[in-house]
Structures are given as structure tokens and as C-alpha cells.
Design a protein around this motif. Structure first.
Motif, mmCIF file in Angstrom:
data_model
loop_
_atom_site.group_PDB
_atom_site.id
_atom_site.type_symbol
_atom_site.label_atom_id
_atom_site.label_comp_id
_atom_site.label_asym_id
_atom_site.label_seq_id
_atom_site.Cartn_x
_atom_site.Cartn_y
_atom_site.Cartn_z
ATOM 1 N N UNK A 117 1.477 -1.382 -0.018
ATOM 2 C CA UNK A 117 0.097 -0.410 -0.058
ATOM 3 C C UNK A 117 1.420 1.398 0.055
ATOM 4 N N UNK A 118 0.316 1.953 -0.874
ATOM 5 C CA UNK A 118 1.692 3.307 -1.099
ATOM 6 C C UNK A 118 0.767 4.426 -1.082
ATOM 7 N N UNK A 119 1.314 5.299 -0.217
ATOM 8 C CA UNK A 119 0.109 6.659 -0.275
ATOM 9 C C UNK A 119 1.523 8.311 -0.568
ATOM 10 N N UNK A 120 0.195 9.222 -1.183
ATOM 11 C CA UNK A 120 1.610 10.246 -1.444
ATOM 12 C C UNK A 120 0.558 11.284 -0.813
ATOM 13 N N UNK A 121 1.354 12.025 -0.838
ATOM 14 C CA UNK A 121 1.305 13.863 0.347
ATOM 15 C C UNK A 121 -0.402 14.247 -0.302
ATOM 16 N N UNK A 122 -0.948 13.595 -0.575
ATOM 17 C CA UNK A 122 -2.108 14.339 -1.572
ATOM 18 C C UNK A 122 -3.579 13.258 -0.709
ATOM 19 N N UNK A 123 -2.704 12.064 0.176
ATOM 20 C CA UNK A 123 -4.065 11.238 0.805
ATOM 21 C C UNK A 123 -4.013 9.888 -0.612
ATOM 22 N N UNK A 124 -3.697 9.669 -2.021
ATOM 23 C CA UNK A 124 -3.991 8.705 -3.023
ATOM 24 C C UNK A 124 -3.130 7.821 -2.532
#
Length: 780
Positions: free
Chosen positions: A756-763
Motif C-alpha cells: 500500500x503506497x500513499x502520496x502526500x495528497x492521501x491518494x
């Protein structure tokens, strides 16, 4: 319990006359016609269907034809307005009916038609159906010279009490645009009954409108296409709903408001005036926008610079505009009873034009792009001007379109949120002038160079409520940075051949699909053979029959779409309302862009923990590319090189894929779906490269074991391998920057692991599992 009643409409219906009297007289003002609908492109094609017509409109009831989405027969499937030359328009609706409990599956065994009145002055028919132990009786009435279909439904409960129902009439336009029920936008009270300014929804185009008037409504759903009230239904109780379907030959909402005034018997006055540009030119068709407390309330259309319409007594804000024209100054007005006031406008500006070229900043090659108005004039009436535009197919990277004069901020993107960030450009559009804009998009990553191909695997064109032509589906998906084209229309493959032709011309793979759509679950089947058509009835047949037909059509993959929404397949299984029960040959479960996916994720983890390879699929469920986003989430599939449709689907079936709402994953030494053999004395690592144009926040290695061996510890978390089915975080790491290379040690137990990978916008991105197989020396 009675919500609303019309004082005299149905009081004199008398005794029901079972049977059907058919009128073929072209001279009768109102007629009932049995058989295939006379409405062009209509869906009522059975000999037992009926069409009711007057000099304003026609509508067809599906008694033999299968309605969409597995709804019970006996509903409206076609509505047309009568055009100026007396000819019927094309079909304007996909479906209009009474929904007895929020699109729940409809247990139904019979439908009966009774003709109550068939004269040149009025036609009245009644449809009776069952909803489990509830009898649903709906009466339709059409009067000579009227643009309104009067409708009344009673629900009589002959079984156990049913609490917390959400019922009401629906109107699902066949394309066109939607004007939702006007509602105050209070954060605390949004969606509450007292917040609605009025009680009607309108589907419309430039040359038509269909309004649903629903005086009982207390809430909306599906962009106001469903107008509900909450209620209980006790044993033996009868509940009554009344409403109107108003059908017009223009996108002018003045008649809708006039009907509303009469229906509610409210005091009203008149507004009229003239509309001109600053240079004194007259607008051929001016549009007057009326807001109430700054909420769009209605609009009226004029002719040759003149307009006039009625409004309920009250205070409003009013401005004028036209197709491509700037908006006038906003004026505050007060309508008083039986008074006519004049409000004229002379400050509009004629349309301008924008010419945009979108290129790859790295290679200077033209890019398929999307242009959205971020700030500036965004027309409320959508046939007066778009808010979203796409580059052309035959002239890649080029877009030319009209805009109203004014200051704008344009959002220009290609693969936005995945491959690149959008570019924001401020510009000014002038009347009768062309504004040239060049936009270079910096692409951060090229997935196809790594063997990964992305597709939006739940996307509609222009069947039923879809409003996207095949050409614009292709434009939108390419602008989203998708590498594979995909369409899944409801129970239809009619657009597949045209999209295949467009895909071939662009040199892009196309995966043709169909969304088989019973009322208890939706299923995407792909790829579908060229020319294949559905041969079963989703409203009647069970899951086993449907799956057999999908395989006959050539499907490698059968996906359960949004499985946990109220009419999703897994929800229906939980409620025991899916005919045929469970069929284990379904291949994948969808993570949908616009629903809560947590129940689906948890179910997938449970299945993986049992060693069952039910993998993910992903799609945006886009119907309207101008107001929704193609590729909002997407499936990345590893095929190594440009795939055929079958190769793409087979790679998905093998689990060589992941779902992403933004981050991109490049596995380096182990592929998702692979089985890794583990030995206690030999550590096994898993390396991935990660990219996120919005910046990386974190990555987790999650997993579960499939047999009891105690508990494996690591520096951040632990995994419970006591035989349960809940996943745990095995490893996690905070990240920064736009890219990273990460190596995890895999646990030395049989089970599965995923990312599970998350970016800084929560996507987030969710991978399919790697299968772990512990091999002990004693096994040799």
C-alpha cells in the motif's frame, strides 16, 4: 400513511378495466398504441409494450421489453417530446419509475396492465407489480394538450413490517445534462429536507427538457435523479406518492417553474426585458439565469433579444448570458404578486476563441490533453458552453474552442496525478479574438517503458444514462494518460466496434467490455469478442446463467463491480437476494473510484488468507467525461510490451497488476501474483521503485499467513499468523520526494504480502499479493 395527494386526478378512476384498448387514429389527440414504440431509438421493442401519446409528448412502458439495470418490467423506458414539425424527438430517458427502496434488488414475480381510460381527451393506465410481499400500483395519466404525465404510486405491505425505507420516483435522462434540485449549501444541514429550495429535478438539452416534480421528496440521490423520502411500511399499511413528469421541446425551464407555481398554488409575478451586447447587438437566444439566495434556481430562454417568464413571489438575483457570451452584471430583484417588471441588459460581450497546443516538455512531442476552467466563466446551462475540453484525435495536442470573454485560469493536464502534474495558465479571452496558448507538460514517468499499461476498467460511453460519445471517451481516456482504452456500457456492446476503430487509428490497445447489470450486482466482462451481444435477461436470469453467457461472449475476466454498494453482488449475497447465490468463477473484485472500498479490501485480504486468488480490478465508473474524471483510479497491468486485449486480461487474471489512485509502482525482482518459495535460513527481499507526482508519503508491506507458526516480529509491526484472516502491517516506511527505491525482507511463512503506497495528497496504490510458500527441508 399518505404523503401527498392530487385532489381530483385519480378520484374518478372507477372500476379497473383489465385488458388493452388500442387506438391507431392519427386524429385522436391522445392515443394508446400497443407494440414496439413509435419513439425513435426507443427501448420498448416488445409486442406487449405500450406507448401513450398526445400532441406534446409520448412515453412508453416496458411490459415485455427488459428495462435497464434489472428493474422489474412495467416502468417507463422511453420519453419523447413532440418537435415543432409534429415529429417525435429521439428518446430522452433511459428509465423513469418508482423505486421502492433505494435501488435495492427487486424481488418481482408479476406485472399487470389495466387500461382505465382510453379516449381522445385522456389516457389512464395502471401497472401493478410486486416487491416481495409489497404490492406496488402505479397509475399514469396523460391529458390532451398537456406536457405533463401525472403519476401516482401506492405501496401496500402484505408481509412483515419494513423499517427505514427510502422510496420515490426517479428520472434517469438518456444523455443530455442534469440540473439538480436547488439546495442551500449549508455545511451543517446539506441534504436535509428544509434545505431544498424546491422539489424538482430536470434533465435537459438545447432542444428538450424532462422535469420530475416530486412534492413528497425529502432527500436526493444520484445527482437528484432519484427523489426519495424516508418512511416505514408497517404490515397492512398503504403509502401513496404522487409526482409529475413534464416533457418540453426546449431547454427553457420557464414552463417548469410555471407548472410548479400552479402545482403549489403559490403567488407569482412576471419578469421581462431585452438583452443586448455592449455594442448594441441583439442576442438571438438570450438566457436569463435566476438564483435564489445565490443558489441557481432556474433559467428562462428568450428569442430575438426578448424574454418573459413568471416567478413565485420573492427576492432573486438575475443575470443574462448567451451561448459563448459573457455574463451580464447581476441584478437583485423582487417579484410581487400579479405585477410585471422589466429588467433589460446591455453589457454582454460576444464570444472569443482559445487555441491551445499541449506538448511533452521532455520530448517536445504533442500530448493528448485535457483543459478545465479552474477560474473564470463556467456556464450554468451546459449547452451554452463547456467547462472541460480535450485535444483532438486527428491533430494530437491541439484544442480550439469558444469561450466567453473574461479572465481565466486554465488547468491543462496530461496524465494528471499519475504521470505529471497539471499546468495552470492565466489568460484573458477577448470578444471576437483568438487567444493562443502553448503548454508544456513535464512528464515524471513513462510506465509503458517499464512494461506497465494502465486502463480505466469501468467506463461508460453514451448508452442509457451515459452521455459520452465514443470519440470523446477516447479523447478523455488518452488525456488521462491511460495506455489501454476501455468501455463497459450497461448490457450493451453497441459502441465497441466504433471505439475499436478509433483505437486502431491511434495505435492504442482497446479492451472491449460490457457491464451486465441486474438489480443485485453489476459485472464487467472482458474482453468481449467482436460482434458479441448479451443473450440473457439480467432482470430475470440468475448468476450462473449470466456468467455462462459472459464466457460465451469471450470474457477472460469477470469482475464484480462496486461489490458492497447496496445493489452490489457481495451486498446482495449477504442479504440473500442474489438469484443463484454465489458463483466462485468470478475473477476479480473492483476498487471503484467513487465508493467506500474498505469492505472490498477487507474481503480480498480474507480471500487471500485462504489462498484464494481473487484479485483487484479498478475503474472510475465515469459516464460524463465533462463532469467526471476518466482514470480517476486505474489498473496498472504488467504485460512487458503493448498487449492485445486478451493478453492484458490474462495478465490481470494472473495478478500481475495493481490499483492506483496516484502512486506508481515498479517491482524490480518479484512480480505481483508470483509465488515465492521461502526457506528459514535464506532471507528473501522484495525491491520496488516508487513514483508519485504529488510526492511520496509512505509505503506499507501488508500481509497474512495461512498456517499457524507463532508470531513473526519486525521493527515496526507484527503479523498475526494464528490462522485468522485479518491482514497486518509487516513493514512500513515514511517517504519523501517524488521517487524512491525500497527493499523489504519478506516474512518466512506461507501466506501473502502486498503493498500500500500513499502520496502526500492521501491518494493510494494497492497491489495484488505476492504469494509466499514456506518450504522446509523435511519436505524433500
Amino acid at each position: 400513511m399518505k404523503f401527498f395527494s392530487r385532489s381530483s386526478l385519480f378520484a374518478s378512476l372507477g372500476i379497473l378495466l383489465t385488458g388493452l384498448t388500442v387506438s391507431f387514429s392519427s386524429y385522436a389527440t391522445v392515443s394508446i398504441i400497443k407494440g414496439k414504440t413509435i419513439i425513435p431509438h426507443g427501448n420498448a421493442t416488445s409486442d406487449s409494450d405500450i406507448t401513450i401519446k398526445n400532441d406534446k409528448l409520448a412515453f412508453s412502458l416496458a411490459m415485455g421489453s427488459a428495462p435497464p439495470w434489472g428493474v422489474a418490467r412495467g416502468c417507463i423506458v422511453d420519453i419523447a417530446n413532440v418537435e415543432a414539425d409534429g415529429v417525435l424527438s429521439l428518446d430522452r430517458v433511459a428509465f423513469a419509475d418508482f423505486i421502492p427502496n433505494d435501488w435495492s434488488s427487486w424481488p418481482n414475480t408479476y406485472q399487470t396492465l389495466d387500461v382505465i381510460k382510453d379516449s381522445s381527451d385522456e389516457a389512464i393506465v395502471n401497472i401493478t407489480r410486486d416487491f416481495g410481499q409489497v404490492e406496488i400500483s402505479t397509475t399514469y395519466s396523460l391529458v390532451s394538450g398537456s406536457d405533463i404525465i401525472y403519476v401516482q404510486t401506492t405501496m401496500t405491505n402484505q408481509g412483515d413490517a419494513i423499517p427505514d425505507m427510502r422510496s420515490g420516483f426517479t428520472l434517469w435522462p438518456d444523455g443530455g445534462y442534469k440540473f439538480a434540485v436547488p439546495e442551500h449549501k449549508s455545511i451543517d444541514t446539506k441534504g436535509q429536507a428544509e434545505n431544498f429550495i424546491t422539489d424538482r429535478f430536470v434533465g435537459y438539452g438545447a432542444d428538450w427538457a424532462v422535469a420530475l416534480h416530486a412534492p413528497y421528496m425529502t432527500e436526493t440521490a444520484n445527482q437528484s435523479r432519484d427523489l426519495y423520502t424516508q418512511h416505514n411500511l408497517q404490515k397492512g399499511q398503504t403509502v401513496t406518492f404522487t409526482g409529475d413528469y413534464q416533457v418540453l421541446a426546449s431547454g427553457n425551464l420557464a414552463p417548469v417553474v410555471r407548472a410548479e407555481i400552479e402545482r403549489k398554488n403559490v403567488k407569482a409575478g412576471t419578469l421581462k426585458g431585452e438583452v443586448q451586447t455592449q455594442s448594441g447587438s441583439t442576442l438571438t437566444q438570450p438566457a436569463i439565469i435566476v438564483t435564489k439566495d445565490d443558489v441557481p434556481y432556474m433559467w428562462g430562454l428568450g428569442q430575438n433579444g426578448q424574454y418573459q417568464f413568471d416567478l413565485p413571489v420573492g427576492q432573486y438575483q438575475v443575470y443574462a448570458t448567451g451561448k459563448g457570451y459573457s455574463a451580464s452584471k447581476i441584478h437583485d430583484i423582487e417579484i410581487t404578486e400579479k405585477k410585471t417588471q422589466t429588467l433589460s441588459f446591455s453589457d454582454l460581450l460576444a464570444p472569443g476563441e482559445v487555441d491551445i497546443q499541449v506538448i511533452d516538455a521532455n520530448t517536445k512531442a504533442p500530448l493528448d490533453g485535457k483543459i478545465k476552467i479552474e477560474k473564470g466563466n463556467q456556464p450554468l446551462i451546459e449547452f451554452l458552453g463547456a467547462r472541460t475540453f480535450f485535444t483532438e484525435l486527428d491533430n494530437k495536442g491541439q484544442a480550439t474552442f469558444p469561450l466567453a470573454p473574461g479572465d481565466y485560469q486554465l488547468n491543462i493536464s496530461a496524465g494528471s496525478g499519475f504521470n505529471a502534474k497539471p499546468v495552470l495558465i492565466d489568460t484573458t479571452v477577448k470578444a471576437n479574438k483568438t487567444t493562443d496558448i502553448a503548454s508544456a507538460i513535464t512528464i515524471s514517468t513513462y510506465p509503458t517503458q517499464h512494461g506497465w499499461y494502465a486502463g480505466d476498467l469501468h467506463h461508460h460511453a453514451n448508452v442509457l444514462e451515459g452521455s459520452t460519445s465514443p470519440e470523446y471517451l477516447v479523447r478523455s481516456q488518452l488525456a488521462a494518460g491511460l495506455n489501454v482504452l476501455f468501455v463497459s456500457d450497461h448490457d450493451s456492446t453497441k459502441n465497441n466496434a466504433e471505439i475499436q476503430m478509433l483505437a486502431d487509428k491511434q495505435g492504442v490497445p482497446f479492451v472491449p467490455s460490457i457491464e451486465v447489470s441486474p438489480s443485485w450486482g453489476h459485472f464487467n466482462a472482458f474482453p468481449i469478442d467482436s460482434g458479441a451481444q448479451l443473450s440473457v435477461d439480467p432482470g430475470v436470469d440468475d448468476i450462473h446463467t449470466l456468467i455462462k453467457d459472459m464466457r460465451r461472449m469471450g470474457a477472460t475476466i469477470i469482475a464484480s463491480n462496486h461489490p458492497y454498494i447496496p445493489y452490489g453482488y457481495l451486498s446482495s449475497l449477504d442479504k440473500n437476494t442474489a438469484p443463484g447465490g454465489f458463483n466462485p468463477s468470478i475473477d476479480v473484485f473492483e476498487l471503484n473510484a467513487v465508493v467506500d472500498n474498505q469492505p472490498t479490501i477487507e474481503k480480498a485480504h480474507q480471500l487471500w488468507s485462504k489462498g484464494l486468488p481473487y484479485y483487484y480490478t479498478a475503474g472510475s465508473d465515469t459516464h460524463d467525461v465533462w463532469n467526471q474524471t476518466s482514470g480517476l483510479n486505474r489498473m496498472f497491468v504488467y504485460t512487458g510490451s503493448k498487449p492485445s486485449a486478451k493478453a492484458f486480461a490474462q495478465a490481470m487474471k494472473n495478478g500481475r497488476s495493481y490499483v492506483s489512485f496516484g502512486p506508481i509502482i515498479y517491482p524490480q525482482n518479484i512480480m505481483f501474483g508470483d509465488t515465492v518459495k521461502l526457506a528459514q535460513a535464506q532471507p528473501q527481499s522484495f525491491t520496488v521503485d516508487l513514483v508519485a507526482v504529488n510526492g511520496l508519503k509512505s509505503v506499507q508491506l501488508i500481509g497474512a499467513a495461512t498456517k499457524t507458526k507463532g508470531e513473526v516480529k519486525n521493527q515496526n509491526a507484527s503479523i498475526d499468523i494464528s490462522g485468522g484472516v485479518n491482514s497486518k502491517v509487516l513493514r512500513q516506511q515514511a517517504l519523501s520526494g517524488d521517487s524512491a527505491s525500497i527493499t523489504f525482507n519478506l516474512p518466512k511463512v506461507s501466506g501473502w504480502a502486498a503493498l500500500v503506497v500513499e502520496d502526500m495528497q492521501g491518494h493510494k496504490a494497492y497491489s495484488n499479493p505476492i504469494w509466499l510458500k514456506e518450504v522446509e527441508k523435511s519436505q524433500f
